[in-house]
Design a protein around this motif. Sequence first.
Motif, mmCIF file in Angstrom:
data_model
loop_
_atom_site.group_PDB
_atom_site.id
_atom_site.type_symbol
_atom_site.label_atom_id
_atom_site.label_comp_id
_atom_site.label_asym_id
_atom_site.label_seq_id
_atom_site.Cartn_x
_atom_site.Cartn_y
_atom_site.Cartn_z
ATOM 1 N N PHE B 176 0.830 -1.202 0.000
ATOM 2 C CA PHE B 176 0.000 0.000 0.000
ATOM 3 C C PHE B 176 0.863 1.251 0.000
ATOM 4 C CE2 PHE B 176 -2.090 3.372 2.461
ATOM 5 C CZ PHE B 176 -3.177 3.599 1.643
ATOM 6 N N SER B 177 1.822 1.319 0.947
ATOM 7 C CA SER B 177 2.551 2.579 1.022
ATOM 8 C C SER B 177 3.542 2.709 -0.118
ATOM 9 C CB SER B 177 3.231 2.741 2.381
ATOM 10 O OG SER B 177 3.691 1.528 2.830
ATOM 11 N N GLY B 178 4.015 1.564 -0.639
ATOM 12 C CA GLY B 178 4.890 1.630 -1.809
ATOM 13 C C GLY B 178 4.159 2.269 -2.979
ATOM 14 N N SER B 179 2.937 1.785 -3.244
ATOM 15 C CA SER B 179 2.227 2.333 -4.412
ATOM 16 C C SER B 179 1.743 3.745 -4.131
ATOM 17 C CB SER B 179 1.065 1.434 -4.843
ATOM 18 O OG SER B 179 0.706 0.553 -3.852
ATOM 19 N N MET B 180 1.414 4.000 -2.884
ATOM 20 C CA MET B 180 0.984 5.360 -2.523
ATOM 21 C C MET B 180 2.134 6.330 -2.780
ATOM 22 S SD MET B 180 -1.880 6.365 -1.331
ATOM 23 C CE MET B 180 -2.545 7.913 -0.827
ATOM 24 N N ARG B 181 3.324 5.903 -2.431
ATOM 25 C CA ARG B 181 4.490 6.761 -2.595
ATOM 26 C C ARG B 181 4.741 7.045 -4.071
ATOM 27 N NH1 ARG B 181 9.778 7.007 0.883
ATOM 28 N NH2 ARG B 181 11.153 8.003 -0.602
ATOM 29 N N GLU B 182 4.626 5.990 -4.864
ATOM 30 C CA GLU B 182 4.808 6.161 -6.304
ATOM 31 C C GLU B 182 3.781 7.137 -6.864
ATOM 32 O OE1 GLU B 182 4.714 2.579 -8.762
ATOM 33 O OE2 GLU B 182 6.208 1.797 -7.357
ATOM 34 N N LEU B 183 2.544 6.951 -6.392
ATOM 35 C CA LEU B 183 1.423 7.740 -6.891
ATOM 36 C C LEU B 183 1.591 9.223 -6.565
ATOM 37 C CD1 LEU B 183 -1.339 7.302 -8.229
ATOM 38 C CD2 LEU B 183 -2.323 7.149 -5.957
ATOM 39 N N THR B 184 2.113 9.506 -5.387
ATOM 40 C CA THR B 184 2.148 10.903 -4.941
ATOM 41 C C THR B 184 3.462 11.592 -5.265
ATOM 42 O OG1 THR B 184 2.888 10.142 -2.774
ATOM 43 C CG2 THR B 184 0.540 10.553 -3.045
ATOM 44 N N GLU B 185 4.448 10.808 -5.744
ATOM 45 C CA GLU B 185 5.790 11.378 -5.863
ATOM 46 C C GLU B 185 5.818 12.633 -6.749
ATOM 47 O OE1 GLU B 185 8.624 8.391 -6.701
ATOM 48 O OE2 GLU B 185 10.148 9.441 -5.536
ATOM 49 N N ALA B 186 5.180 12.528 -7.910
ATOM 50 C CA ALA B 186 5.251 13.643 -8.857
ATOM 51 C C ALA B 186 4.641 14.901 -8.258
ATOM 52 C CB ALA B 186 4.527 13.264 -10.147
ATOM 53 N N ALA B 232 9.606 2.663 4.003
ATOM 54 C CA ALA B 232 10.067 1.281 3.901
ATOM 55 C C ALA B 232 10.762 1.015 2.572
ATOM 56 C CB ALA B 232 8.890 0.331 4.093
ATOM 57 N N SER B 233 10.164 1.495 1.484
ATOM 58 C CA SER B 233 10.747 1.166 0.181
ATOM 59 C C SER B 233 12.053 1.912 -0.056
ATOM 60 C CB SER B 233 9.739 1.501 -0.919
ATOM 61 O OG SER B 233 9.376 2.855 -0.825
ATOM 62 N N ALA B 234 12.320 2.967 0.706
ATOM 63 C CA ALA B 234 13.521 3.764 0.468
ATOM 64 C C ALA B 234 14.720 3.250 1.258
ATOM 65 C CB ALA B 234 13.259 5.221 0.825
ATOM 66 N N LEU B 235 14.517 2.232 2.066
ATOM 67 C CA LEU B 235 15.623 1.759 2.889
ATOM 68 C C LEU B 235 16.374 0.613 2.207
ATOM 69 C CD1 LEU B 235 14.144 2.126 6.459
ATOM 70 C CD2 LEU B 235 15.509 3.698 5.113
ATOM 71 N N ASP B 236 16.337 0.650 0.905
ATOM 72 C CA ASP B 236 17.072 -0.326 0.111
ATOM 73 C C ASP B 236 18.543 0.094 0.103
ATOM 74 O OD1 ASP B 236 18.173 -1.855 -1.819
ATOM 75 O OD2 ASP B 236 16.530 -1.587 -3.271
#
Lengths: 363, 773
Positions: B176-186, B232-236
């Motif tokens: 959920f938060s991964g796709s939310m992040r992608e969606l809102t990034e722009a 979470a997705s940015a801690l790669d």
Amino acid sequence: MDQATNVLRLSSERLYARELEALAAVDQGAKPPGWRLSPRAALTFITGGEAGGVPIRPKYIGNKRLVEMAIATLLTDRALLLIGEPGTAKSWLSENLTAAIHGDSSKVIQGTAGTSEEHIRYSWNYALLLAQGPSDQALIKSPIYRAMEEGGIARFEEISRCASEVQDALISILSEKTISIPELGRELSAAKGFSVIATANTRDRGVNEMSAALKRRFNIIVLPAPASIDTEVDIVNRRVAEIASSYELQAALPDEEAVRKVVTIFRELRGGATLDNKEKVKPPSGVISTAEAISLLTGSMALAASFGTGEIADEDIAACLQGAIVKDEEKDRLVWKEYLDNVMKKRGSEWRSLYNACKELNG
Amino acid sequence: MNGERVRVFGVRHLSPAGAYHLRAYLDKVKPTAVLVEGPSDANAFIGQLTAHGVKPPVALLAYTDRLPVRTLLFPLAAYSPEYQAFVWANKRGALCEFIDLPTDRALALLELRESGGEDDAAEEAGEKRRTYAGWQHSLYERIAELADEPDYEAYWERHYEHAGSQEAYRQAIHAFSGSMRELTEAEERAFVPQEIAYNGLREAYMRRRIRETLAAGHEPDRIVVVTGAHHASALDLSLPAMTDAEFGKLPSVSTSLTLMPYTYYKLSSHSGYGAGNQAPAYYQLFWECLNAGKPERLPTIYMTRLATLLRESGTYRSTASVIEAVRMAEALASLKGGSRPTWKDLRDAAVVCLGNGDYAVVAEALARIDVGTAIGKLPEGVSQTPIQNDLNRELKRLKLEKYKTAVAQDLELDLRENRRVKSEDAAYLDLNRSVLLHRLAVLGIGFARKQAVRQESASWAERWVLQWSPEAEIQTVESTLKGETIQIAAAYVIHERLQQCENLAEAAKLIRVSCECRLVEAMTEATRTLQELAVEAGSFEQIAGAASELSALVRYGSIRRLETEALVPLLKQLFLRGALLLVDAANCNDDAARGMAAAIQQMHAIAQEHHEEVDEALWRAKLRELAMRDDRNAKLSGFAFAILLERDEVSADECSQEVSRRLSPGVPADLGAGWFEGLSMRNRYALLSRAALWEQLDLYVQSLEDEPFYRSLVFLRRAFAEFEPRERASVTELLGDLWGAGAEQTSEELLQPLGEEEKKKLDELNEFDFGDL
């Protein structure tokens, strides 16, 4: 049910028979005992959507959550009581809920001052009773009795209009779910799925206060007046179109602008202030409900069809507005005059002709 | 080392299911290091947060140690996943550390973001931020709508909090938060670039800290990172980490950290993603049920408690209603295909079944069960700022601890000695409480508010309303900069204010404040300031005001057990100066005369109260001078004369002589009538008892020509407007007697309604043109 379709008003289950069939066809959800549709499908029937390619028209516009709560109530042990201002679609919702869940909205008791306990339980065919003594043939079943037999839903309209001892007759039915018939020496237990949907008017509260004991047997849901003008315009448009087609009125439907004007006037008079909240308005003594707005517009359509051009003119609306608002002779006439002069007159050119027409009538 | 994956557990910051599943996850993975999103300079506090006796909600507070104080808060509830991570790590002896930017950098960056350059740019940025927030909000609403839920909170609860298995929760929230992040990034980049830049810095720093932990020898799969799901997705670790040089370039301000208790109420008023938690007490209950392994009991417990609260407040609801409410909530949940009712379902069912459709009936009980009034607790010894400790000690010493709640409570104080108790502390308990509360008020700590006392003359009674709030705690922490203890800090504040004090009244007020706070040194200092200012002061009103404050202290100082004798010389000095200034100051216009009259009143009160100390004879002489002078404000002369009259300083002859002099023909009408107005501002009975005075007034009015008559009428009318109806009746009766009409006949006449002609006359008066006035 291949009865003639030229009746004045079709019951909901017949009016929307196609939609109900479509919903039943695709309904996957579990059906509670006695239910024709699953709760979710019933919800879709009321709030609108789509089933197997058939569009389902929304029957109740406004707060979807209220419908969910109403259906959830019917899933539990308690009966449902819808209360609200006059014209907040209580009966309409009750009829459609019954149609969706039970498929038969005709088991209705209309509460009046003359409603007696027999109307609620059962009465007798006295000729037979005298001839044969108490027997099943001589028993006349009330709508509630029949609903209990079938495990269906009975409707009780305007429950607060009945005398309180008559209301109390409901208590044992709702808590024990049985009616005892001492004359026949037996009792009737309700089949699964039995419930009651009652409606009551907030304006009637003072007439016959419901007892706390009866209230406890109901889940009470308050239906509010439409929250925004757009919702109300939408409701009025939809209902006017439906009524016009069933009454076969030979007039064009009122345009959006006319509906919006009528709804604006009604909302302002009901709310006691102009929509922008800048000016206070005196409310008239009568009820200014959405239902009144609907009947007002269909009334103007009838006027236009019978005596006018077939197009609703401002004069037709003005005549009906006068009738809807000025109910209590002089006082209402003054209220209406004040509204016309202080609010409507200043509204600019689009309102001018309606203002003139109203002004002329109100004198 | 690139590409090594540590285990990341994304959470919502206040989420019972998150806390529960995280604990299960930790039990399964058994990490040697648990890394938590939070300021990395606060590591020392982790152990203390889990110490015995700590009762969440608590908060970690970072503040800049210079003014203006800026703060950062990290509130934690028992059901915060972070908090449960601490508890787990503490029990298992695993390493537990914060990995976010240290507070000195975070606060400096915050300052930078908020200052935002010039005004226009800042305004534009603010506008953009609001647009973005609105857009984000509509996005959440859309999700709720798609999921067929009444609101986003309900969506979240049904889909995440109710998630059955730990793995399902973790993956769902991650996706959920991964796709939310992608969606809102722009949009985020376009509207709130500072925000995205700041988050980028934080994430780079977090990666750096994870790398450091790896370098310290922890196995990658034995490291669990607990972070807001958004990060979470940015801690790669394949992404670059912050280097030393980059870290060095970050701005920094000096900061300190402390712990403070927090309230559910405050938690509930946060908003926005992650921080949002409208019903902390409900979530606490949720957490307890989860912990007990019986989440399905939550609806029953919730409704039962609600009904109990209703019954306590007098609204009886049967058990049958409670059962129905639970069933209805469950039916609502099943309508949505949910397994358990959400908070929204429970509330709606409660309104219908327990409130009989009326929200107002259950509103208060709902607020209590959803938000609650609980506050957190920190045991003694847990690191806090010295002033927090001092305040807690004082509250304990003065038995005020029970007032440290989120519910406002009244406290009535009786400052007098309680003679029925043995120890001195107990005898002056209320007085000491008052001192503490006054000191808090000086520090601007909103723990206590002073209320007006009903019985005004009771100088020994005080009424306070006490209510603890996290804001009050933050204000306390901020006061650390002013001193180590409440007393020192309060003295410092008064000292500061004295430094800037420029007028007498303010200085006198500060003397009173220091007296109320029992700060003897501050009082001495304030007295000195007052003395210095008094030498320069030329304003009669200010001097009178200051002298009046001092007089009150001298009179009532003993109740606060303070030596106020030292103030007497100063009072004398001020009084003397005031007396000497009187006649000069009375040369003013009518507007200023009102304030002057009040000041004369104050001075006169002092003269009577302290007649042994102050030079009363001089005051009387000056009053007499003012009364007799013709070139001062006529109203004030009249007022001074009234005082003399009241004190019986003027004989009957003198009186009639003065009245006729003041009201003699030829004296401009406004002066004459103004004088009379001043005269009537004091004791009116003293006037009513002197028939001679009215005789003179009568003669004067009769002697006037038309034009001056109209003029004087205005002033006389104004003077009589202040009279009470009863007094006015006495005047008319007096005049009636004078004219030989007799009292009864006069009052009868007066009760007659006005005739047409009389009305016309009065109307004409209204149109009278005063020209120069």
